[in-house]
Write an enzyme that holds these catalytic residues in place. Structure first.
Site, PDB file in Angstrom:
ATOM      1  N   GLY A  25      56.035  48.675 -55.513  1.00  0.00           N
ATOM      2  CA  GLY A  25      55.711  48.629 -56.951  1.00  0.00           C
ATOM      3  C   GLY A  25      55.942  47.473 -57.559  1.00  0.00           C
ATOM      4  O   GLY A  25      56.531  46.467 -57.030  1.00  0.00           O
ATOM      5  N   HIS A  31      51.042  40.900 -54.414  1.00  0.00           N
ATOM      6  CA  HIS A  31      50.619  42.020 -53.791  1.00  0.00           C
ATOM      7  C   HIS A  31      48.976  42.177 -53.896  1.00  0.00           C
ATOM      8  O   HIS A  31      48.563  42.805 -53.012  1.00  0.00           O
ATOM      9  CB  HIS A  31      51.227  43.288 -54.771  1.00  0.00           C
ATOM     10  N   LYS A 143      56.055  35.615 -47.776  1.00  0.00           N
ATOM     11  CA  LYS A 143      57.325  35.012 -48.687  1.00  0.00           C
ATOM     12  C   LYS A 143      58.455  35.863 -48.133  1.00  0.00           C
ATOM     13  O   LYS A 143      59.569  35.287 -48.336  1.00  0.00           O
ATOM     14  CB  LYS A 143      56.824  35.781 -50.046  1.00  0.00           C
ATOM     15  N   MET A 178      55.976  34.425 -56.493  1.00  0.00           N
ATOM     16  CA  MET A 178      55.889  35.624 -57.154  1.00  0.00           C
ATOM     17  C   MET A 178      56.480  36.419 -56.630  1.00  0.00           C
ATOM     18  O   MET A 178      56.910  36.879 -55.266  1.00  0.00           O
ATOM     19  CB  MET A 178      54.288  36.181 -57.162  1.00  0.00           C
ATOM     20  N   SER A 180      58.743  40.621 -57.720  1.00  0.00           N
ATOM     21  CA  SER A 180      58.887  41.709 -58.664  1.00  0.00           C
ATOM     22  C   SER A 180      60.060  41.343 -59.463  1.00  0.00           C
ATOM     23  O   SER A 180      60.604  42.065 -60.555  1.00  0.00           O
ATOM     24  CB  SER A 180      59.231  43.177 -58.011  1.00  0.00           C
ATOM     25  N   ARG A 181      61.205  40.658 -58.638  1.00  0.00           N
ATOM     26  CA  ARG A 181      62.378  40.393 -59.155  1.00  0.00           C
ATOM     27  C   ARG A 181      62.549  39.483 -60.184  1.00  0.00           C
ATOM     28  O   ARG A 181      63.311  39.277 -60.936  1.00  0.00           O
ATOM     29  CB  ARG A 181      63.480  40.234 -58.205  1.00  0.00           C
TER      30      ARG A 181
HETATM   31  P1  AMP Z   1      57.721  44.321 -51.981  1.00  0.00           P
HETATM   32  O1  AMP Z   1      56.909  45.162 -53.054  1.00  0.00           O
HETATM   33  O2  AMP Z   1      58.438  43.244 -52.735  1.00  0.00           O
HETATM   34  O3  AMP Z   1      58.507  45.222 -51.124  1.00  0.00           O
HETATM   35  O4  AMP Z   1      56.497  43.585 -51.346  1.00  0.00           O
HETATM   36  C1  AMP Z   1      55.371  44.240 -50.771  1.00  0.00           C
HETATM   37  C2  AMP Z   1      54.647  43.182 -49.915  1.00  0.00           C
HETATM   38  O5  AMP Z   1      54.220  42.015 -50.743  1.00  0.00           O
HETATM   39  C3  AMP Z   1      55.447  42.756 -48.885  1.00  0.00           C
HETATM   40  O6  AMP Z   1      54.681  42.384 -47.726  1.00  0.00           O
HETATM   41  C4  AMP Z   1      55.951  41.192 -49.424  1.00  0.00           C
HETATM   42  O7  AMP Z   1      56.027  40.214 -48.457  1.00  0.00           O
HETATM   43  C5  AMP Z   1      54.560  41.001 -50.284  1.00  0.00           C
HETATM   44  N1  AMP Z   1      54.963  39.988 -51.241  1.00  0.00           N
HETATM   45  C6  AMP Z   1      55.741  39.988 -52.388  1.00  0.00           C
HETATM   46  N2  AMP Z   1      55.664  38.821 -52.969  1.00  0.00           N
HETATM   47  C7  AMP Z   1      54.590  38.112 -52.347  1.00  0.00           C
HETATM   48  C8  AMP Z   1      54.028  36.816 -52.904  1.00  0.00           C
HETATM   49  N3  AMP Z   1      54.494  36.341 -53.860  1.00  0.00           N
HETATM   50  N4  AMP Z   1      52.972  36.417 -51.806  1.00  0.00           N
HETATM   51  C9  AMP Z   1      52.824  37.190 -51.191  1.00  0.00           C
HETATM   52  N5  AMP Z   1      53.202  38.221 -50.591  1.00  0.00           N
HETATM   53  C10 AMP Z   1      53.991  38.738 -51.473  1.00  0.00           C
END
Ligand code: AMP
Length: 272
Positions: A25, A31, A143, A178, A180-181
């Protein structure tokens, strides 16, 4: 678009291809890009939203990780996602102690070394979500480069019939990956955070023009440290084994992790 709060509500068609994007999320353009790719490649696109406690260390940001299901659902809908699966904790972890999926070798270094237990948490939850959603294709972001390798290895080792599609990192206009943090960053930290990509790019250019790996890494580390980063690693590694490289190899990446204030950031770029 539907929001499914349980497996019973998921109710996915058996006769159409399923694209799956697992997330925690706090959605952003990175995402959304995975979701657009799923729409292109599959008949039905499913996004999971689950902040997985198992992949956070005891001192990490699980409690304050941003959660806003309504905003996330609206964003997912805007790119044509069919179903958002947002389960409760107890559906994913029905027992107080879970069976763990533990991927060997590619988990040992880097994130694996700095975040003990992190990848067991990731592979366990992704295996569970794969079992629940039964996707044909799963979309992950480059990423989280090491995470992609962990999932690839799990798919191979457990004979999962799922295709992994690894998508390029989506960046802000100043190069910051990019994440979420990023919303934890103060305005001044946010300005400094763009130096990660700048440094990775400069080290890459140095390596491509024949400069010495060790020298360029030290230079990059010193620069980022001088800006206030507390660096976990800045390394030049093989794309296939993640082992450190001491001279240029066309199948390689630069990987970074470090903290700026309370915020831990990671990034990587291919060196080719
Ligand atoms: P997360 O919600 O952070 O667990 O990320 C969910 C998915 O989104 C994971 O496959 C991440 O690698 C991908 N993701 C997060 N940030 C990026 C980004 N800036 N560019 C491409 N994919 C991303």
């Amino acid at each position: 678009m539907r929001i499914a709060r349980s497996i019973a509500e998921l109710d996915l068609p058996k006769d159409r291809s399923i694209g799956f994007v697992p997330t925690m999320g706090a959605l952003h353009e990175g995402h959304l890009q995975l979701m657009r790719r799923s729409r292109e490649e599959a008949d039905v696109s499913v996004v999971s939203i689950f902040v997985n406690p198992l992949q956070f260390g005891p001192t990490e940001d699980f409690a304050r990780y941003p959660r806003d299901l309504d905003a996330d659902a609206e964003m997912a809908e805007s790119v044509g996602v069919d179903v958002v699966y947002a389960p409760d904790f107890l559906e994913i972890y029905p027992n107080s102690e879970s069976t763990i999926v533990s991927v060997p070798v590619v988990t040992r270094l880097w994130e694996g070394a700095h975040r003990p237990g992190h990848f067991d948490g990731v592979s366990t939850v992704v295996a569970k979500l794969f079992n629940i959603v039964s996707p044909d294709i799963a979309f992950f972001g480059r990423k989280d480069f090491q995470q992609c390798m962990v999932i690839q290895r799990m798919i191979q080792d457990l004979n999962m019939r799922i295709r992994l599609s690894i998508e390029p990192t989506v960046r802000e206009s100043d190069g910051l990956a990019m994440s979420s943090r990023n919303r934890y960053l103060s305005a001044s930290e946010r300005a400094i955070a763009s130096k990660i990509f700048e440094t990775l790019s400069s080290v890459r250019n140095g390596l491509l023009s024949g400069e010495i790996v060790g020298d360029k890494l030290v230079e990059g580390e010193q620069f980022l440290t001088s800006l206030g980063f507390s660096i976990d690693y800045l390394a030049y590694v093989s794309n296939t084994t993640l082992a450190p490289l001491s001279k240029h190899d066309p199948n390689s990446s630069l990987i970074f992790a470090g903290k700026l204030g309370i915020t831990r950031l990671i990034d990587n770029i291919a060196v080719c």
